[in-house]
Design a protein around this motif. Structure first.
Motif, PDB file in Angstrom:
ATOM      1  N   ARG A   1     -18.122 -10.001 -63.827  1.00 13.79           N
ATOM      2  CA  ARG A   1     -17.695 -11.326 -63.383  1.00 13.79           C
ATOM      3  C   ARG A   1     -18.863 -12.304 -63.392  1.00 13.79           C
ATOM      4  NH1 ARG A   1     -17.170 -14.121 -58.612  1.00 13.79           N
ATOM      5  NH2 ARG A   1     -18.037 -12.399 -57.358  1.00 13.79           N
ATOM      6  N   ARG A   2     -20.026 -11.838 -62.960  1.00 14.95           N
ATOM      7  CA  ARG A   2     -21.222 -12.694 -63.002  1.00 14.95           C
ATOM      8  C   ARG A   2     -21.555 -13.072 -64.441  1.00 14.95           C
ATOM      9  NH1 ARG A   2     -20.972 -13.347 -57.769  1.00 14.95           N
ATOM     10  NH2 ARG A   2     -22.145 -11.965 -56.399  1.00 14.95           N
ATOM     11  N   VAL A   3     -21.469 -12.096 -65.334  1.00 17.59           N
ATOM     12  CA  VAL A   3     -21.769 -12.367 -66.743  1.00 17.59           C
ATOM     13  C   VAL A   3     -20.789 -13.388 -67.309  1.00 17.59           C
ATOM     14  CG1 VAL A   3     -21.913 -11.375 -69.069  1.00 17.59           C
ATOM     15  CG2 VAL A   3     -22.820 -10.096 -67.114  1.00 17.59           C
ATOM     16  N   ALA A   4     -19.514 -13.199 -67.014  1.00 20.32           N
ATOM     17  CA  ALA A   4     -18.492 -14.123 -67.525  1.00 20.32           C
ATOM     18  C   ALA A   4     -18.726 -15.543 -67.019  1.00 20.32           C
ATOM     19  CB  ALA A   4     -17.103 -13.627 -67.108  1.00 20.32           C
ATOM     20  N   GLU A   5     -19.065 -15.677 -65.733  1.00 12.95           N
ATOM     21  CA  GLU A   5     -19.260 -17.009 -65.148  1.00 12.95           C
ATOM     22  C   GLU A   5     -20.551 -17.656 -65.628  1.00 12.95           C
ATOM     23  OE1 GLU A   5     -19.127 -16.371 -60.964  1.00 12.95           O
ATOM     24  OE2 GLU A   5     -16.943 -16.083 -60.892  1.00 12.95           O
ATOM     25  N   ASP A   6     -21.653 -16.908 -65.564  1.00  7.08           N
ATOM     26  CA  ASP A   6     -22.957 -17.502 -65.867  1.00  7.08           C
ATOM     27  C   ASP A   6     -23.197 -17.668 -67.356  1.00  7.08           C
ATOM     28  OD1 ASP A   6     -23.467 -17.651 -63.177  1.00  7.08           O
ATOM     29  OD2 ASP A   6     -24.676 -15.825 -63.099  1.00  7.08           O
ATOM     30  N   ARG A   7     -22.553 -16.842 -68.182  1.00 12.00           N
ATOM     31  CA  ARG A   7     -22.751 -16.940 -69.635  1.00 12.00           C
ATOM     32  C   ARG A   7     -21.553 -17.578 -70.333  1.00 12.00           C
ATOM     33  NH1 ARG A   7     -27.277 -17.502 -71.003  1.00 12.00           N
ATOM     34  NH2 ARG A   7     -26.623 -17.040 -73.126  1.00 12.00           N
TER      35      ARG A   7
END
Length: 604
Positions: free
Chosen positions: A482-488
């Motif tokens: 989820r962090r990867v999807a949001e930040d990237r």
């Protein structure tokens, strides 16, 4: 009216910055005039070539030491890419120096450091053109005592590659030998119980698998494909040889110095003492002097200094809860240096409060570690990035937890050979049931609560406990994605193709959208300046940040202890105490990990 105090404060600060800049310009002009006057008086001492000896591992950033360290007996400032960058820039600005000679001794050099050196060589030539215009360009000569794939990679960016007469060209390709210890540990009755999100999350495979798995092998293959392609392409472009010829020469290596010169791989052979005649002639040999002898004789130009600065936070080592520490003896899995979340929090919060900093570059070189500690560092960097432009520069490795703490960066810069990705979760514990039996040791378990012995080494996880552990691993993995999807800004449902613990080189990560650019540390600084609307002409200071100091009076005593080698004794004592208290074992067996495997290739 409410905004009037703020506007007044802004005006006061702007006026102060302008006054400081004006004083700085006057001081620089005066200092340059005095320095250049001294240069004219001692001009005959100026050499034709400035020499750098590379005989130790190159760090990315220069360790921060007080100025009086230079006066301690036996203290020698370490060579770093940052210090070389500053020195090369000064040499490029001198109209009389003909070039630079780098003497490579037996030195461990990583592929990322080699790529950064090559980038520095190209940057030096650009500085030379900017400073000296149509004058004869300065040259870079590299003299190698040993030719390895990494030293040769860097040397290919030089104008001349010289070796000693008995040096062999040992660019033999790429080779790694992962070792698997499951059956060896079984002889002592030790087993590893592992839960991981996917077979590509191989951090504990060396202890939990009897042999290399197909997924592990596939991962090594695609990493080597990327690294080897870069190596061949570099030699092809910089030595003017076809790609097929380069591959053939690597397959036929090693080559003698004479054979390597005939093949166009090097430019000549000479001993170090023969370099003056080789770079000049017998009647008028070139003069060569080390940089520390000529630093004060180089021509100086006033440099415009911007009132704002870019701060640098170094986040290196295995990520653990608590304080950062270094150990003279590498800990299993953790290595010699650990990054504690408490220390990182202090650094990051200090950067947020520092009004002088217009932007921050976070230098990340970490294989990951504790998921909890990684998340706490991520949070602090996220808050920092909301207030100031944050750019992340990845070192040799920024995988798993190392990649996680990189996500808050508005821009992520990596080198082509950086190992990154490994987006996944793994947890493990040793099982010593048979070991105790072999030793005829009887252990009794008394507990309250069904899962009180969840991380006990006495037995493997039973079905109910394993289900609970798997639930936690999948939860952490989902949060990571989820962090990867949001930040990237990547589609969550498509992430498993690049996640699931898979490791990528920087070049591959760029294709997958995991990083924004390829380059060295100065590229990250340039990106930070652009995001902060600062000039990119080198006028912005770059300041290395350290955690706020609590005991300034202890510094002199600490420096003397380090110089005499006494500090390592205390560190060894701390290490022994931690091992005896069982803290290291508790950390290993009581955590979910965002960790990259240690046996993967790095091109070195």
């Amino acid at each position: 009216m409410a905004n009037q105090p703020k506007n007044t404060e802004r005006g006061w600060r702007a006026g102060l910055y302008s006054l400081r800049a004006g004083i700085d310009r006057l001081w620089q002009r005066l200092a340059c005039e005095v320095a250049n006057l001294r240069r004219r008086l001692y001009r005959k001492r100026l050499p034709g070539y400035v020499v750098f000896v590379i005989n130790q591992e190159l760090a990315e950033r220069t360790p921060i030491r007080p100025w009086w360290y230079n006066y301690l007996p036996g203290y020698q400032a370490p060579v770093s890419l940052a210090s070389l960058n500053d020195a090369f820039r000064r040499i490029a600005g001198d109209p009389d120096v003909k070039g630079i000679v780098l003497l490579f001794k037996t030195v461990p050099l990583g592929l990322v450091q080699a790529q950064n050196l090559a980038a520095l060589f190209h940057r030096f030539r650009e500085w030379d053109r900017q400073s000296n215009g149509a004058a004869a360009p300065k040259s870079i000569i590299v003299h190698l005592e040993q030719v390895t794939r990494t030293t040769y990679f860097a040397a290919c960016a030089a104008d001349q590659i010289l070796v000693t007469p008995l040096t062999t060209w040992d660019v033999l390709g790429l080779h790694t030998t992962p070792t698997f210890w499951k059956e060896t540990l079984a002889l002592a009755g030790i087993a590893m119980d592992v839960v991981k999100v996917a077979p590509w999350k191989t951090a504990f495979d060396a202890f939990a698998e009897p042999a290399m798995t197909p997924e592990y092998e596939a991962q090594v293959q695609w990493l080597y494909d990327s690294i080897f392609a870069d190596l061949v392409e570099t030699i092809h472009k910089r030595r003017g040889l076809s790609a097929e010829t380069v591959k053939s020469l690597i397959d036929g290596a090693p080559w003698t110095a004479e054979q390597a010169q005939a093949a166009g791989l090097i430019d000549g052979s000479a001993y170090e003492d023969e370099l003056p005649v080789l770079l000049g002639d017998a009647e008028q040999p070139a003069t060569l002097k080390p940089y520390h002898e000529v630093r004060l004789l180089l021509f100086r130009r006033p440099q415009r200094r911007h009132p704002r600065a870019v701060g640098v936070i170094s986040l290196t080592g295995a990520i653990i809860p608590g304080r950062s520490r270094s150990f003279p003896v590498p800990l299993p899995l953790f290595g010699e240096e650990v990054l504690g979340h408490l220390t990182a929090q202090q650094q990051i919060r200090a950067a947020r409060k520092n009004s002088r900093l217009a932007a921050v570059v976070a230098y990340v070189d970490s294989r990951g570690g504790s998921a909890l500690a990684s998340d706490l560092i991520w949070r602090e960097l996220k808050l920092l990035g909301q207030e100031k432009p944050l750019v992340v520069y990845m070192g040799s490795v920024a995988g798993s937890g190392g990649y996680y703490i990189s996500l808050p960066g508005r821009q992520i810069v990596a080198q082509r050979a950086t190992m990154t990705g490994s987006i996944g979760v793994v947890t493990a514990k040793p099982v010593l049931q048979e070991t105790y039996a072999k030793l005829q040791a009887r252990r009794y378990s008394i507990k309250r609560g069904d899962h009180a012995d969840l991380y006990s080494e006495e037995h493997p996880w039973p079905a109910s406990q394993r289900a609970k552990v798997e639930e936690g691993v999948q939860h952490n993995y989902a949060e990571f994605k989820r962090r990867v999807a949001e930040d990237r800004a990547l589609p969550y449902e498509e992430l498993d193709a690049v996640c699931n613990g898979k490791v990528w080189t920087g070049a591959q990560a760029l294709q997958h959208g995991l990083v924004d650019a390829l380059g060295d540390f100065p590229v990250a600084v340039e990106r930070a300046c652009e995001l902060a609307d600062l000039p990119t002409d080198g006028s912005v200071r770059v300041i290395d940040l350290t955690p706020p100091k609590e005991r300034l009076l202890a510094e002199p005593a600490q420096a003397v202890k380090e110089a005499l080698g006494l500090d390592s004794v205390q560190t060894l004592t701390v290490l022994a105490q931690e091992l005896l208290r069982g803290e290291w074992q508790a950390l290993v067996s009581n955590e979910h990990y965002w960790w990259i495997a240690t046996g993967l290739p790095d091109g070195g």
